[in-house]
Every structure is written in structure tokens, then in C-alpha cells.
Write an enzyme that holds these catalytic residues in place. Sequence first.
Site, PDB file in Angstrom:
ATOM      1  N   ASP A  94      50.307  23.242  70.116  1.00 57.83           N
ATOM      2  CA  ASP A  94      50.168  22.167  70.341  1.00 57.83           C
ATOM      3  C   ASP A  94      51.783  21.615  70.240  1.00 57.83           C
ATOM      4  O   ASP A  94      52.734  22.275  70.334  1.00 57.83           O
ATOM      5  CB  ASP A  94      49.833  20.929  68.848  1.00 57.83           C
ATOM      6  CG  ASP A  94      49.591  19.816  69.256  1.00 57.83           C
ATOM      7  OD1 ASP A  94      49.491  19.301  70.124  1.00 57.83           O
ATOM      8  OD2 ASP A  94      49.904  18.827  68.240  1.00 57.83           O
ATOM      9  N   SER A  95      52.214  20.326  70.754  1.00 57.61           N
ATOM     10  CA  SER A  95      53.381  20.045  70.732  1.00 57.61           C
ATOM     11  C   SER A  95      54.098  19.717  69.438  1.00 57.61           C
ATOM     12  O   SER A  95      55.342  19.729  69.096  1.00 57.61           O
ATOM     13  CB  SER A  95      53.458  18.670  71.716  1.00 57.61           C
ATOM     14  OG  SER A  95      52.526  17.514  71.105  1.00 57.61           O
ATOM     15  N   CYS A 131      45.577  20.446  71.906  1.00 59.64           N
ATOM     16  CA  CYS A 131      46.461  19.236  72.249  1.00 59.64           C
ATOM     17  C   CYS A 131      45.649  18.499  73.489  1.00 59.64           C
ATOM     18  O   CYS A 131      45.589  19.405  74.606  1.00 59.64           O
ATOM     19  CB  CYS A 131      47.670  19.680  72.818  1.00 59.64           C
ATOM     20  SG  CYS A 131      48.852  18.302  73.561  1.00 59.64           S
TER      21      CYS A 131
HETATM   22  N1  DGL Z   1      48.768  16.335  69.934  1.00 56.83           N
HETATM   23  C1  DGL Z   1      48.981  15.782  71.181  1.00 56.83           C
HETATM   24  C2  DGL Z   1      47.531  15.539  72.097  1.00 56.83           C
HETATM   25  O1  DGL Z   1      46.422  15.892  71.400  1.00 56.83           O
HETATM   26  C3  DGL Z   1      50.066  15.073  71.983  1.00 56.83           C
HETATM   27  C4  DGL Z   1      51.156  14.459  71.189  1.00 56.83           C
HETATM   28  C5  DGL Z   1      52.273  14.273  71.955  1.00 56.83           C
HETATM   29  O2  DGL Z   1      53.191  15.295  71.949  1.00 56.83           O
HETATM   30  O3  DGL Z   1      52.469  13.409  72.524  1.00 56.83           O
HETATM   31  O4  DGL Z   1      47.580  14.892  72.915  1.00 56.83           O
END
Ligand code: DGL
Length: 271
Positions: free
Chosen positions: A18-19, A82
Site C-alpha cells: 500500500d502507499s 490499495c
Molecule cells: N490506501 C489507499 C487506497 O486504498 C490510498 C491512500 C493514499 O495514498 O491516498 O486507496
Amino acid sequence: MSDQDASPDPDAPILIFDSGVGGLSVLDAVRALMPDAPLIYAADTAGLPYGSKSEAEIAARVAGLLGRMSERFRPRLACIACNTASTIALGMVREVLHIPIVGTVPAIKPAAALTKTGTIGLIGTEATIRQAYVDNLEAEFAQGKTLLRLAAPDLVAAAEAKLRGDPVDLGAIRKAAEDLTMMASGNTIDVLVLACTHFPLLSGELREVFGSEVELVDGAAGIARRIAQLTQGQSFARSIPDRAVFTSADARLDALRPALGARGIEDILVL
Ligand code: DGL
């Protein structure tokens, strides 16, 4: 290795990407279903947040990083935990990596099956809610229903803060609830899709604000089932403790240790 190859190294991990901390909501579901599977949690903290970035930038970061991480950690499977990265880059990553890739896409299908009023709310990042991928899910699974999409980037920051032990700003959640309610038919929403993996980490706070009449839906359990299915018959051995890898060594990384430790992750590497 192809999807059909059922004999990876027993200690080859499942990589969850994920980010930021959002993918931990998916890791929790995978851990619950597959306690013996070695995991590596990977977060592009240098690129967080993805939600405000362009499609080109997100696709380049995700494909590049997953390529590097696959070479280094030799996972048996990678999960893009993500929604933003998956709705933009899933196809591209599948083309470049030769391991099974499981994505995370907004849980519109289960939400459409659950709604009684026919009005579904969806909160995600700015980038996710504008994706054609989401238009297609809506056209395929939510025909005849109303899907109200709202970008809620402040909730990403709130989840990041929560996992570092900081207090959660309920104001950001209240604002999201108000903005959704103000939309046409918004006051009839009975199902809310958490289309960002950060948001299930705030499920208690979201329940408090949205109330018990709104059902919260996310994809984590379904993703865990899909990973279990794709690794069925494989053997698992944890020769080293599970690790986390981040792309930046910012000062707030140490504040994450308790949240990671509670999930069996003690070692943090910086790529
Ligand atoms: N957790 C990420 C998602 O499911 C995004 C968060 C982000 O980096 O803006 O979209």
C-alpha cells in the site's frame, strides 16, 4: 512462476503493498485466515498519499516498486492492498510481474446486494473515485441503484495518525458524512463502501459518526479468501520473522512500531 505453479519456496512471503498503513487492514484479514503464511508488509511512504497524484505517477511508482520488491523479497504472491493503486495499475503490474497479483477494488458488488434503499455511499481517494474502473463496477453491479462517490483524503491522514498513536480527528469523518448526506438522495444511504484500505482502520469512528443504520462494507475478507484460494496446497514456513519495508525513513516511522508489533511485525527495513 505462473498462477498454476503450486510449489514456491515454503518461506516465500506474501507481499502486501500500500502507499501507507492502509494495507494493514488487508494484512489483518489475511493473517486471520492464514496464520502460518509468512508476510511482508510494504508501504510506499515516500509516495503517500497516492490519492492526490496523477494516474501516470501512480502507475510508474507502483509498477517500479513492486518490480524491485519482487526481485529483492521473492514473494510467492503480491497483493496491491490499495484501491487507488489497483484501479489504476493492476493491469500494468500483472503484465510485468510473473507472480499472481491480487488487487483491491471498491466493494460495489457486495454493497449493491446489501442495500435496501438503493442508495450506496462510496468514500475513497480523489484518484480512486474518478477511475473508469469504478464506472465499470457501477455499471456492472449497481444498475438501478444510486452510487454517491465522495473523496475523503482527510480520512487517510486520520488513519495514518491513529496507527501512530495520535488522536483521531472525528471532525474529518463528520464532514464526510455531512457532504454525503447533502448530495441528492444522500439521506437515504444505508450502505457505505470503504473504497480505501485506510478506512477500515477507522471503522469504530466511522460507525460512531454514520450510526448503526449505515452498513460499512470493505473488501478485506474477500481479498484474504482470494489469496487463500490462489495459494491452496502450498506449504508455509516462517524462517525469519515477518517484516515491513518502507520507502522513506521519516521520523514518524518509529511511532508505527506498536501497531506493527501488534501484528507480529518487529523488523522495519527502508528500501
Ligand atoms: N490506501 C489507499 C487506497 O486504498 C490510498 C491512500 C493514499 O495514498 O491516498 O486507496
